[in-house]
Design a protein around this motif. Structure first.
Motif, PDB file in Angstrom:
ATOM      1  N   LEU A 181      29.664  45.312  29.193  1.00  0.00           N
ATOM      2  CA  LEU A 181      30.868  44.840  28.497  1.00  0.00           C
ATOM      3  C   LEU A 181      31.966  44.500  29.492  1.00  0.00           C
ATOM      4  O   LEU A 181      32.652  43.481  29.349  1.00  0.00           O
ATOM      5  N   GLY A 182      32.134  45.339  30.502  1.00  0.00           N
ATOM      6  CA  GLY A 182      33.154  45.069  31.516  1.00  0.00           C
ATOM      7  C   GLY A 182      32.947  43.726  32.191  1.00  0.00           C
ATOM      8  O   GLY A 182      33.891  42.946  32.357  1.00  0.00           O
ATOM      9  N   SER A 183      31.701  43.437  32.569  1.00  0.00           N
ATOM     10  CA  SER A 183      31.408  42.159  33.226  1.00  0.00           C
ATOM     11  C   SER A 183      31.556  40.987  32.274  1.00  0.00           C
ATOM     12  O   SER A 183      32.065  39.923  32.645  1.00  0.00           O
ATOM     13  N   LEU A 184      31.108  41.169  31.032  1.00  0.00           N
ATOM     14  CA  LEU A 184      31.159  40.078  30.047  1.00  0.00           C
ATOM     15  C   LEU A 184      32.587  39.730  29.637  1.00  0.00           C
ATOM     16  O   LEU A 184      32.846  38.621  29.162  1.00  0.00           O
ATOM     17  N   LEU A 185      33.491  40.674  29.787  1.00  0.00           N
ATOM     18  CA  LEU A 185      34.903  40.398  29.495  1.00  0.00           C
ATOM     19  C   LEU A 185      35.635  39.864  30.722  1.00  0.00           C
ATOM     20  O   LEU A 185      36.442  38.928  30.621  1.00  0.00           O
ATOM     21  N   LEU A 186      35.367  40.445  31.866  1.00  0.00           N
ATOM     22  CA  LEU A 186      36.093  40.085  33.088  1.00  0.00           C
ATOM     23  C   LEU A 186      35.758  38.682  33.569  1.00  0.00           C
ATOM     24  O   LEU A 186      36.664  37.867  33.814  1.00  0.00           O
ATOM     25  N   VAL A 187      34.488  38.384  33.723  1.00  0.00           N
ATOM     26  CA  VAL A 187      34.073  37.161  34.416  1.00  0.00           C
ATOM     27  C   VAL A 187      34.486  35.881  33.689  1.00  0.00           C
ATOM     28  O   VAL A 187      35.017  34.959  34.333  1.00  0.00           O
ATOM     29  N   PRO A 188      34.278  35.749  32.361  1.00  0.00           N
ATOM     30  CA  PRO A 188      34.704  34.498  31.721  1.00  0.00           C
ATOM     31  C   PRO A 188      36.195  34.206  31.885  1.00  0.00           C
ATOM     32  O   PRO A 188      36.587  33.048  32.108  1.00  0.00           O
ATOM     33  N   VAL A 189      37.019  35.242  31.774  1.00  0.00           N
ATOM     34  CA  VAL A 189      38.457  35.027  31.921  1.00  0.00           C
ATOM     35  C   VAL A 189      38.788  34.581  33.340  1.00  0.00           C
ATOM     36  O   VAL A 189      39.552  33.629  33.550  1.00  0.00           O
ATOM     37  N   TRP A 190      38.201  35.247  34.314  1.00  0.00           N
ATOM     38  CA  TRP A 190      38.448  34.852  35.703  1.00  0.00           C
ATOM     39  C   TRP A 190      37.923  33.451  35.983  1.00  0.00           C
ATOM     40  O   TRP A 190      38.567  32.667  36.691  1.00  0.00           O
ATOM     41  N   SER A 191      36.764  33.123  35.437  1.00  0.00           N
ATOM     42  CA  SER A 191      36.197  31.797  35.667  1.00  0.00           C
ATOM     43  C   SER A 191      37.084  30.703  35.077  1.00  0.00           C
ATOM     44  O   SER A 191      37.324  29.672  35.713  1.00  0.00           O
ATOM     45  N   LEU A 192      37.566  30.927  33.853  1.00  0.00           N
ATOM     46  CA  LEU A 192      38.437  29.936  33.220  1.00  0.00           C
ATOM     47  C   LEU A 192      39.750  29.788  33.983  1.00  0.00           C
ATOM     48  O   LEU A 192      40.245  28.670  34.174  1.00  0.00           O
ATOM     49  N   CYS A 193      40.308  30.902  34.409  1.00  0.00           N
ATOM     50  CA  CYS A 193      41.567  30.852  35.178  1.00  0.00           C
ATOM     51  C   CYS A 193      41.359  30.125  36.500  1.00  0.00           C
ATOM     52  O   CYS A 193      42.170  29.265  36.893  1.00  0.00           O
ATOM     53  N   LEU A 194      40.282  30.461  37.211  1.00  0.00           N
ATOM     54  CA  LEU A 194      40.004  29.786  38.476  1.00  0.00           C
ATOM     55  C   LEU A 194      39.709  28.312  38.261  1.00  0.00           C
ATOM     56  O   LEU A 194      40.071  27.470  39.090  1.00  0.00           O
ATOM     57  N   GLY A 195      39.055  27.995  37.138  1.00  0.00           N
ATOM     58  CA  GLY A 195      38.806  26.597  36.824  1.00  0.00           C
ATOM     59  C   GLY A 195      40.090  25.812  36.664  1.00  0.00           C
ATOM     60  O   GLY A 195      40.211  24.688  37.167  1.00  0.00           O
TER      61      GLY A 195
END
Length: 229
Positions: A181-195
């Protein structure tokens, strides 16, 4: 703004990790869930879970990242596309690993599993590195693909890959549910922000070839006008 969102999500996932790792009742309930998932045993499921364990593990994940960067650069015919893919995979994945070192949650007890398939990993448990990498890999395609038709397909594929990886980590008894759950919540948000950051940054993003050609044409036309006058 996007850095603030990414920072807030990092803090939230870190706080979640402190809560789940510090509460023995949560750990006990999650252990029961891991044992239950591992109990649904089948050779084909073993093969899928063990393949994911190798391919998305730290060593092979680096090779997968290099391959993704090269393919993206060749398809996009741009070093910038390749660099964006590298950023979108590496940074969210690294953020998950930083939280892992901070939280230092022990792994589930594999002696409780009915069908142990792995030697117990020596690294920490929260959040799941395999799930973080799989999610970052899928999100890199979602963020960089142009055209909503292809992006929708990328979202579906990325979701399937991320969730299958998350399931495999529980199936192998390597992680608790909250680790995924931690990874599934963290990574998409970071990916979208970095995008958004890499798309909007004038310091990082090179000028499109069409703009360079137009600029040269304007300079040439201006020179011709000056000579005529």
């Amino acid at each position: 703004m996007f850095w603030l969102i990414a920072g807030a999500m990092f803090a939230a996932i870190e706080a979640l990790g402190l809560i789940v790792s510090g509460d023995s009742s949560i750990t006990a309930a999650e252990t029961n869930a891991v044992v239950a998932v591992n109990g649904f045993h089948a050779p084909v499921l073993d093969a899928i879970a063990l393949t994911i364990d190798v391919v998305f593990g730290p060593r092979f994940a680096v090779l997968v990242t290099v391959l993704a960067v090269v393919v993206a650069g060749l398809i996009g015919r741009s070093w910038w596309t390749a660099l964006r893919i590298a950023i979108l995979i590496a940074i969210p994945w690294a953020a998950a690993d930083i939280i892992k070192v901070i939280i230092q949650r022990p792994r589930p007890d594999m002696t409780l599993l009915a069908h142990p398939l792995l030697v117990e990993p020596t690294s920490f448990s929260y959040p799941s590195g395999h799930t973080a990498f799989a999610t970052a890999l899928g999100m890199s395609a979602v963020v960089t693909l142009a055209g909503w038709r292809y992006r929708a397909a990328a979202v579906v594929v990325a979701t399937v890959v991320a969730l299958t990886t998350a399931w495999s980590r529980m199936y192998l008894g390597a992680h608790y549910p909250s680790d995924m759950l931690g990874s599934l919540l963290l990574v998409p948000v970071w990916s979208l922000c970095l995008g958004m950051i890499t798309r909007n940054s004038r310091l990082l993003q090179p000028r499109p070839r069409e703009e360079e050609v137009a600029a040269r044409d304007r300079v040439a036309h201006s020179g011709m006008t000056t000579e005529d006058s």
